[in-house]
Design an enzyme around this catalytic site. Sequence first.
Site, PDB file in Angstrom:
ATOM      1  N   ARG A   1       0.856  -1.182   0.000  1.00  0.00           N
ATOM      2  CA  ARG A   1       0.000   0.000   0.000  1.00  0.00           C
ATOM      3  C   ARG A   1       0.894   1.235   0.000  1.00  0.00           C
ATOM      4  NH1 ARG A   1      -4.902  -1.453  -1.483  1.00  0.00           N
ATOM      5  NH2 ARG A   1      -6.038   0.039  -0.204  1.00  0.00           N
TER       6      ARG A   1
ATOM      7  N   HIS B   1      -0.324   1.165 -10.290  1.00  0.00           N
ATOM      8  CA  HIS B   1      -1.058   0.189  -9.475  1.00  0.00           C
ATOM      9  C   HIS B   1      -1.565  -0.979 -10.339  1.00  0.00           C
ATOM     10  CE1 HIS B   1      -3.493  -0.136  -5.495  1.00  0.00           C
ATOM     11  NE2 HIS B   1      -3.191  -1.335  -5.948  1.00  0.00           N
TER      12      HIS B   1
ATOM     13  N   GLU C   1      -3.706   8.276  -5.405  1.00  0.00           N
ATOM     14  CA  GLU C   1      -3.801   7.682  -6.740  1.00  0.00           C
ATOM     15  C   GLU C   1      -5.040   8.201  -7.462  1.00  0.00           C
ATOM     16  OE1 GLU C   1      -3.621   3.418  -6.503  1.00  0.00           O
ATOM     17  OE2 GLU C   1      -1.701   3.421  -5.460  1.00  0.00           O
TER      18      GLU C   1
END
Length: 317
Positions: free
Chosen positions: A232, A280, A261
Site C-alpha cells: 500500500r 497500481h 492515486e
Amino acid sequence: MNTYQPDILVFHPEQSEEYAACIRDYGFTSVRIASTLEEAENQLPGTEVILGWNFPTPLLTKPGASSVRWFQSIGAGVDDLIADSSIPESITLTRIVDQFGAYISEYVFTFLLHLLKDVPRITQAQIDRRWDPFTSESLAEKTIGVAGIGSIGAEVVRKARAFDMNVHGLSFSGKQAHLVNRHFTPDEWGDFVKELDYLVLTLPLTSSTHHIVNRDVLSAMKPNACLVNVGRGELIDEEELQTVMRSGHLQAAVLDVFEKEPLPADHPFFSIPNVYVTPHLSGPSTTEGVSRFFAENVKRYVNGQSLHGVVDRQRGY
C-alpha cells in the site's frame, strides 16, 4: 442437497454485468447488478450478499440495507473499508486472498532483473548501434527481504528460492517464518533491512504500518539496495523517500502504489532518477479470478462453513 441461494448484489462502476455473468455461470441465479449510487439504493432491499468495488457504503446505514449480512470486496486491500464507520459491525467483511501472488511476484522480479542486468544499457546500445559488452551480476546469493509474508509475500519468497537467493522475512504473526532463512519481527526493522540487496513491501495498511518505511529505515539500508513497494502506498513516508532518493543513497525505488492515486502529473516521483513509477498494476483483479473466489465463498456461506478472506477489523486486515 442445499438448494438455498442468497440474493446477491454485484456493484462495480464499470464491470458489474461482467462479474454478474461470471457468477451466474457458477450456478447462482439470484444476482442483481448496480453501477451507480441510485441503482445500488434501488437494489439493496432484500440483498443478503454484496460483491463490491467502490460501493457507496453510506447506503449500508439505511433501512433498505438491513438484510445485508456479508460484503465481499473485489480487492485485497480493505483498509478503506475497515476505517469506514458506515459499514455496520454486523456485516461480515471478506477480501480476496490467494489471487495476486503470481502476478505480483512476476512484477517484482521483472524489475529486479531489469535493474540487475542493466536492461536500459543494453537497449540504448542497440539504439546507438553500438557493441557494448559487459558482465552483469546474478540474483544468486543476493539477499531479498520480504516485509509481509502472507499469500503474496510467500509467492515472492518461492520465486526468490528459484533464483537461489538468500531470503529474509518480516511479519507480525510469524506463522510463515519457516519459509525464510531469517525471520524478523516488527520491532527489528533496522536489523531486518541492513543486509538487504532488495526490500519488497507486501504488508497491509494498518495503524501500525502507516509510514513504517521512513527516513530511519531507508537510511539503514545499504547504499546500493533497491526498494519495491507492491503493498500500500501509505506504508512509505513519500516525502522522506524523495529526500533519500535525491541523496543517491538507494540504487532504485520501484513503486506501484502511492498515498494518492492516480499519482498527480506534477509529483516529484516522475522526475527523480531511479524511481520507477507504475500505475497500481502489479496485482490485477481479474473478473474470472474474483468470480471463482466469490463463488466458492458463496458455497461455503450457504453451507454454513467459514468464509475465506474474513477481515479482522481489530487487526486491520
